[in-house]
Write a protein that holds these residues in place. Structure first.
Motif, PDB file in Angstrom:
ATOM      1  N   VAL B 139      -0.924  -4.461   1.285  1.00  0.00           N
ATOM      2  CA  VAL B 139      -0.844  -3.018   1.033  1.00  0.00           C
ATOM      3  C   VAL B 139      -0.406  -2.236   2.273  1.00  0.00           C
ATOM      4  O   VAL B 139       0.328  -1.246   2.163  1.00  0.00           O
ATOM      5  CB  VAL B 139      -2.175  -2.471   0.458  1.00  0.00           C
ATOM      6  CG1 VAL B 139      -3.320  -2.589   1.449  1.00  0.00           C
ATOM      7  CG2 VAL B 139      -2.035  -1.038  -0.013  1.00  0.00           C
ATOM      8  N   PHE B 140      -0.791  -2.681   3.468  1.00  0.00           N
ATOM      9  CA  PHE B 140      -0.416  -1.908   4.661  1.00  0.00           C
ATOM     10  C   PHE B 140       1.054  -2.138   5.024  1.00  0.00           C
ATOM     11  O   PHE B 140       1.713  -1.242   5.539  1.00  0.00           O
ATOM     12  CB  PHE B 140      -1.353  -2.223   5.829  1.00  0.00           C
ATOM     13  CG  PHE B 140      -2.776  -1.887   5.474  1.00  0.00           C
ATOM     14  CD1 PHE B 140      -3.149  -0.570   5.267  1.00  0.00           C
ATOM     15  CD2 PHE B 140      -3.716  -2.883   5.273  1.00  0.00           C
ATOM     16  CE1 PHE B 140      -4.444  -0.242   4.881  1.00  0.00           C
ATOM     17  CE2 PHE B 140      -5.010  -2.569   4.896  1.00  0.00           C
ATOM     18  CZ  PHE B 140      -5.381  -1.254   4.692  1.00  0.00           C
ATOM     19  N   LEU B 143       2.750   0.153   2.648  1.00  0.00           N
ATOM     20  CA  LEU B 143       2.678   1.550   3.095  1.00  0.00           C
ATOM     21  C   LEU B 143       3.619   1.829   4.263  1.00  0.00           C
ATOM     22  O   LEU B 143       4.201   2.903   4.356  1.00  0.00           O
ATOM     23  CB  LEU B 143       1.242   1.900   3.512  1.00  0.00           C
ATOM     24  CG  LEU B 143       0.215   1.974   2.393  1.00  0.00           C
ATOM     25  CD1 LEU B 143      -1.184   2.165   2.965  1.00  0.00           C
ATOM     26  CD2 LEU B 143       0.544   3.108   1.433  1.00  0.00           C
ATOM     27  N   SER B 144       3.764   0.848   5.156  1.00  0.00           N
ATOM     28  CA  SER B 144       4.618   1.079   6.332  1.00  0.00           C
ATOM     29  C   SER B 144       6.097   1.038   5.976  1.00  0.00           C
ATOM     30  O   SER B 144       6.912   1.536   6.727  1.00  0.00           O
ATOM     31  CB  SER B 144       4.363   0.009   7.395  1.00  0.00           C
ATOM     32  OG  SER B 144       3.026   0.017   7.784  1.00  0.00           O
ATOM     33  N   GLY B 163      -6.208  -5.269  -1.416  1.00  0.00           N
ATOM     34  CA  GLY B 163      -5.292  -5.341  -0.284  1.00  0.00           C
ATOM     35  C   GLY B 163      -3.880  -5.795  -0.617  1.00  0.00           C
ATOM     36  O   GLY B 163      -3.065  -5.969   0.280  1.00  0.00           O
TER      37      GLY B 163
END
Lengths: 372, 349
Positions: B139-140, B143-144, B163
């Motif tokens: 997920v990060f 997002l990035s 996640g």
């Protein structure tokens, strides 16, 4: 106010006692030398920023010496945290921080302890108010107090947020820490390698997600005979599952096929119930200064205590944030009915010291104040 | 090292930015002087063509037949970009190059896509067709690298599970494209030219491209400078107009709205004095403080950084967006409506 009563001097003397007993490990934070610290003092307005310390022992020494009214540290990590210029600080990443404050949430108790005054026409009232009902001015002065109900409402929002962080974002409880904000809420910190370098846009998207902002029914519904249904069934995680659970309250059949209007009502209800009421500005800001854990809040005298998630679920959260023992005899003008976990009445009364200090520091009109 | 086996010369030719491509060139032991020698003239020419293509905003030409030539050309391109030293051009190049790579990635088998995305630093795994999705991305990382924060990309519209975000193959590749863009920009930033002996042919190429880029920029600016903007207020996007109206009506607007209004007005060329006049109507107006803050936003104080107004996504998060205008940035709306006005004026003449 009676003669000789100096709230600043009284407050500072109690803060001095508190910081004298504080241990360095109480104020330790991860990557300690990379953090910026900031202070504001009882004397004079303004904030002293861009301080850095080598060790927690150096910091606690500074606290004992200077007795600040407020203590903050940066959610960010810097190679040069004491540089005055933001560009020279060398940003290396930041924890993900959430601020939950009941200022932004409707609570039933505000009528009991908050009041407002219109700066334009002078109208006054109990509770909270954004726009004067008499003259429509938005220039409102508010007097706000915190009570046990406020804290419990804030706690419920924290638990909602943690549910999102754990189930949706896969963040483990070990990576989260919760501290009392010192006033009307909590801060949730997430420290994880995966998040450190996340920019403002990514953080903003997390805000939108946990608040359920920007949910568009056109994206999540599909047209089927007899109405609309969710694009994915109720076993899908994320907002799909949440919405499906709420939709069952509105749907008569098992299939969750409803008209658009009913869907919109169900989605709205789901978002307002399940979204976490966080203050977006704090989460999005990658240079934010946050109250240091176990420091005192200068307007309440309460301790920014750290809570484990199990502790959050317990009763009487306030007991953990009271920094002072003992009692005081006080008399206050225009007394709020309830502050913290104490019911107040008119006239002179004997109350716990922590509550008396709160009245004093938050600017109540004190007639007399005597520590017992 | 099993995973290395699946990368062929053909792969490195298509993806010259991969860590193993860099390794390979290191093993060749080339110096900058070698690159500038006539034997490797084609490398410099190719690098020049790549950058020229991004200046003109056209597609980057297909890679060299020879894998080593392609890898070295890519690296030389980055060096030239560093010598030119314009961030906008670097961004342009990164975007066009990443686009070419996306095209190649689209033709790869799923396993190779997985491998290539992992090499770019995106955590991705097979999802076994759960909910019809073949892959899921951390997920990060999602997002990035999400290319936009609306529509089907918006995280609230995705299945997000502990996640991981479920994605289609094309979406995963799109995330990879964004990631590559950032990586190329970072690689250029990290190049240290101090102390490097830059051979003459490289310098003169950098100079030539730099002047070409300058000409392009000047042309853009001329197009943007619109004469006779007297009733600029009527070109304001609805969100800024709403804040302006509230401020003029003496309402107490939140800090974020004040920041937006001030930064917006400064961005479209109003002076600090003119902005100050608008804020005079606020109920808590204190000239000294207001002036200080406006000057700060204008970059005349403190960090000397000029602040840009919020983009639409931020306005939405802050609850300041009031209409769907089909733009990504309120300034876009403003320039569009001014442009529209000048063209209609011209039409009338």
């Amino acid at each position: 106010m009676n003669r000789g009563l100096d709230p600043t001097a009284i407050g500072k003397s109690f803060f001095r006692d508190y910081y004298r007993k504080l241990n360095p490990e109480d104020v330790d934070v991860s990557s300690f030398p990379m953090r910026e610290f900031a202070f504001s003092y009882f004397e004079g307005a303004g904030m002293q920023r861009h301080e850095a310390f080598r060790t927690p022992a150096d910091l606690s020494e500074h606290l004992r010496h200077t007795v600040p009214r407020h203590v903050y540290y940066s959610s960010a990590y810097y190679t040069n945290p004491s540089a005055k210029d933001m560009d020279a600080k060398g940003w290396q990443g930041a924890d993900l921080v959430f601020d939950i404050d009941v200022d932004h949430v409707k609570t039933p108790c505000k009528e009991l302890h908050d009041s407002w005054t219109c700066k334009k026409c002078g109208a006054t009232g109990q509770g909270t108010c954004e726009k004067c009902p008499k003259c429509s001015s938005e220039s409102i002065e508010k007097e706000v107090w915190v009570c046990e109900t406020c804290i419990n409402v804030a706690r419920d929002e924290v638990l909602k947020l943690i549910e999102f962080l754990e189930n949706d974002f896969g963040i483990s409880k070990d990576e989260m820490s919760v501290t009392f904000s010192g006033h009307r809420g909590f801060h949730v910190h997430v420290e994880s390698e995966a998040i450190r370098s996340l920019g403002q846009d990514g953080r903003r998207e997390i805000v939108d997600y946990v608040k359920g902002l920007g949910l568009d029914y056109k994206q999540i519904l599909v047209r089927v005979p007899g109405g609309f249904k969710l694009r994915f069934d109720s076993s899908a995680s994320g907002w799909y599952g949440r919405i499906a659970r709420w939709a069952t309250l509105y749907s008569s059949g098992n299939e969750l096929v409803m008209d658009l209007k009913t869907w919109q009502i169900a989605i709205e209800k789901c978002v307002s119930s399940e979204g976490a009421a966080i203050d977006e500005k704090v989460t999005v800001d990658i240079h934010r200064l946050i109250r240091l854990k176990n420091s005192l809040h200068g307007k309440t005298g309460l301790k920014a205590a750290a809570f484990s998630i199990e502790e959050l679920e317990s009763q009487h959260l306030l007991n953990r944030v009271k920094a002072f023992k003992g009692e005081a005899l006080v008399e206050v003008k225009r007394v709020p009915q309830v502050v913290l976990d104490i019911n107040l009445k008119e006239g002179r009364q004997r109350i716990p010291l922590y509550a008396a200090l709160y009245l004093l520091l938050n600017g109540a009109e004190i007639v007399s104040f005597q520590v017992l | 090292m099993r995973s290395e086996l699946i990368l062929t010369d053909e792969d490195l030719r298509k993806y010259p930015f991969l860590p193993s491509a860099v390794e390979r060139v290191k093993e060749l032991g080339l110096t900058l002087a070698d690159v500038a020698s006539s034997a490797l003239k084609s490398v410099i020419e190719r690098a020049g063509r790549y950058i020229e293509a991004s200046i003109r905003n056209s597609e980057i030409p297909p890679p060299a037949e020879d894998c080593d030539e392609e890898i070295v050309s890519f690296m030389v391109s980055l060096l030239i970009l560093k010598l030119i030293g314009d961030r906008l051009l670097v961004r342009r190049f990164a975007a066009t190059f990443a686009r070419r790579s996306r095209f190649f990635l689209g033709g790869e088998e799923q396993d190779k896509v997985l491998y290539l995305l992992s090499s770019l630093g995106i955590k991705v795994r097979r999802a076994g067709n759960a909910f019809g999705y073949p892959l899921s991305v951390n997920v990060f990382d999602y997002l990035s690298n999400m290319p936009e924060r609306r529509g089907s990309w918006k995280l609230v519209h995705r299945i997000v599970e502990r996640g991981w975000v479920y994605v289609g193959k094309a979406e995963a590749i799109r995330l990879g494209e964004e990631r590559l863009r950032t990586l190329i920009e970072r690689r250029v930033e990290e190049i240290k030219v101090d102390g490097l002996q830059i051979p003459d042919p490289l310098y003169s190429l950098a100079e030539k491209l730099s002047s070409e880029w300058g000409t392009y920029l000047r042309k853009i600016k001329e197009n943007w400078a619109i004469a006779g903007v007297d009733d600029w207020e009527s070109a304001l996007p609805p969100c800024v107009k709403t804040i302006m109206d509230s401020v003029k009506a003496g309402k107490n607007v939140p800090h974020s709205a004040r920041f937006m209004l001030a930064s917006f007005m400064l961005s479209v060329g109003l002076s600090v004095e003119e902005v100050l006049e608008v804020f005079r109507a606020t109920p808590d107006f204190k000239e000294q403080i207001a002036r200080y803050q406006i000057e700060h936003i204008a970059g005349l104080r403190g960090s000397r950084k000029k602040y840009s107004p919020y983009k639409c996504d931020n306005m939405k998060t802050l609850g300041l967006c009031v209409a769907e205008c089909n733009v990504k940035h309120p300034l876009q709306y403003y320039w569009k409506s001014l442009r529209h006005r000048t063209t209609t004026k011209r039409d009338k003449v």
